[in-house]
Write a protein that holds these residues in place. Structure first.
Motif, PDB file in Angstrom:
ATOM      1  N   GLN A   1      42.158 -41.674  85.682  1.00 57.11           N
ATOM      2  CA  GLN A   1      42.210 -42.851  84.827  1.00 57.11           C
ATOM      3  C   GLN A   1      41.417 -42.540  83.559  1.00 57.11           C
ATOM      4  N   ILE A   2      42.075 -42.654  82.424  1.00 59.30           N
ATOM      5  CA  ILE A   2      41.460 -42.249  81.158  1.00 59.30           C
ATOM      6  C   ILE A   2      41.463 -43.425  80.186  1.00 59.30           C
ATOM      7  N   ARG A   3      40.353 -43.602  79.519  1.00 59.51           N
ATOM      8  CA  ARG A   3      40.309 -44.542  78.423  1.00 59.51           C
ATOM      9  C   ARG A   3      39.553 -43.906  77.260  1.00 59.51           C
ATOM     10  N   VAL A   4      39.914 -44.323  76.052  1.00 53.61           N
ATOM     11  CA  VAL A   4      39.373 -43.746  74.823  1.00 53.61           C
ATOM     12  C   VAL A   4      38.938 -44.886  73.905  1.00 53.61           C
ATOM     13  N   VAL A   5      37.877 -44.689  73.170  1.00 53.63           N
ATOM     14  CA  VAL A   5      37.459 -45.708  72.211  1.00 53.63           C
ATOM     15  C   VAL A   5      38.563 -45.916  71.181  1.00 53.63           C
ATOM     16  N   ASP A   6      38.877 -47.166  70.934  1.00 53.16           N
ATOM     17  CA  ASP A   6      39.929 -47.545  70.000  1.00 53.16           C
ATOM     18  C   ASP A   6      39.405 -47.412  68.575  1.00 53.16           C
ATOM     19  N   THR A   7      40.058 -46.569  67.772  1.00 53.22           N
ATOM     20  CA  THR A   7      39.606 -46.380  66.390  1.00 53.22           C
ATOM     21  C   THR A   7      39.894 -47.596  65.521  1.00 53.22           C
ATOM     22  N   ALA A   8      40.649 -48.560  66.052  1.00 51.75           N
ATOM     23  CA  ALA A   8      40.878 -49.814  65.325  1.00 51.75           C
ATOM     24  C   ALA A   8      39.920 -50.909  65.766  1.00 51.75           C
ATOM     25  N   GLY A   9      38.992 -50.581  66.666  1.00 49.81           N
ATOM     26  CA  GLY A   9      38.090 -51.583  67.214  1.00 49.81           C
ATOM     27  C   GLY A   9      36.769 -51.681  66.471  1.00 49.81           C
ATOM     28  N   PRO A  10      35.981 -52.708  66.768  1.00 45.50           N
ATOM     29  CA  PRO A  10      34.723 -52.959  66.053  1.00 45.50           C
ATOM     30  C   PRO A  10      33.652 -51.904  66.270  1.00 45.50           C
ATOM     31  N   TRP A  11      33.556 -51.315  67.484  1.00 50.67           N
ATOM     32  CA  TRP A  11      32.523 -50.298  67.700  1.00 50.67           C
ATOM     33  C   TRP A  11      32.761 -49.097  66.801  1.00 50.67           C
TER      34      TRP A  11
END
Length: 285
Positions: free
Chosen positions: A247-257
């Motif tokens: 299971q993989i998740r990546v920080v969203d480059t469109a997100g606030p962080w």
């Protein structure tokens, strides 16, 4: 609605960052990503490369290089890459593989491909801008760093789109070729460090989203002396049995962080700001 407000606030922080840098006021460091800052990956667009040094996950971008993505998927599913060595590896450059001869002279039985050095960006295409020079914008499509012409030019273009190209930052996956531009076939390379001179000269089709430390641990040499490090097996994430599929998740480059990180880096680096220095965290479980 809440996400829209968060993104608007993050965008305002990004626009304010240059002024902060000019005043010498560092932007506050962003806290760790929250639940809303992550995105799931499309398992049909993630290549899982098992090597004798560890596992590498490469996210593919069909919107940027559709023919090259399809080629890599096809060869992966044929088992073509299994056992292939990293035969040319340069420390501050890249690690090259995908040759059945393991010499740099081989390829698959499929036809060579036409280059996809650039792509076309439409107004509604996913894109997160991190810098704007007036003539061009630097940003991200997913985790892939790109540069495009200024979107104000879209209205003047025959197709309503502007030209874009990938930036060769660490982790970017590019297709190797011969001296002819349309000679890419099966060989590819993974960037160990940034190398801007490759831009608009080699087709980029993906980026390592987890396992960059593995890429940088691969034995170097030009050519690499035996024993060479190898891809023991390559598969598409979607083809792994459910019980074995990470299971993989990546920080969203469109997100606030991520937007907060951009603001911090712009404030700290000033004129030396580079998209290649931005971190895109990922988690593999």
């Amino acid at each position: 609605m809440i996400r829209t407000l968060l993104l608007a606030a993050a965008a305002a922080a990004l626009l304010a960052a240059p002024a902060q840098a000019q005043r010498g006021q560092p932007a506050p460091a962003p806290a760790g990503p929250s639940a809303q800052d992550w995105r799931a990956v499309d398992p049909d667009n993630v290549m899982v490369i098992d090597t004798n040094k560890g596992r590498i996950f490469v996210e593919m971008y069909p919107s940027v290089a559709p023919a090259h993505v399809e080629r890599v998927k096809t060869l992966t599913r044929r088992g073509f890459y299994d056992g292939r060595s990293f035969f040319r590896v340069i420390d501050v450059f890249m690690a090259q593989t995908g040759d059945p001869l393991d010499t740099g002279a081989g390829g698959s039985d499929l036809a060579d491909m036409e280059a996809e050095f650039t792509f076309r960006r439409a107004a509604g295409d996913p894109f997160t801008a991190v810098a704007d020079s007036g003539a061009a914008q630097t940003g991200f499509i997913g985790a892939l760093p790109v540069m495009t012409q200024n979107p104000m030019l879209m209205a003047m273009m025959f197709d309503g789109k502007v030209a874009g190209w990938s930036l060769y930052c660490p982790g970017v996956a590019g297709m190797a070729r011969g001296s002819a531009e349309n000679s890419a076939n099966s060989q590819f390379f993974l960037m160990r460090q940034a190398y801007p001179s490759l831009e608009k000269r080699y087709t980029a089709w993906g980026r390592v989203i987890a396992g960059l430390e593995v890429v940088r641990a691969i034995k170097t040499g030009e050519p690499v002396a035996p024993p060479q490090d190898v891809m023991t097996r390559a598969r598409m994430l979607s083809d792994l049995p459910e019980a074995e599929r990470p299971q993989i998740r990546v920080v969203d480059t469109a997100g606030p962080w991520f937007t907060a990180q951009v603001a911090q880096m712009r404030a700290e680096d000033g004129a030396d700001f580079s998209a290649c220095n931005l971190k895109i965290p990922s988690e593999v479980k």
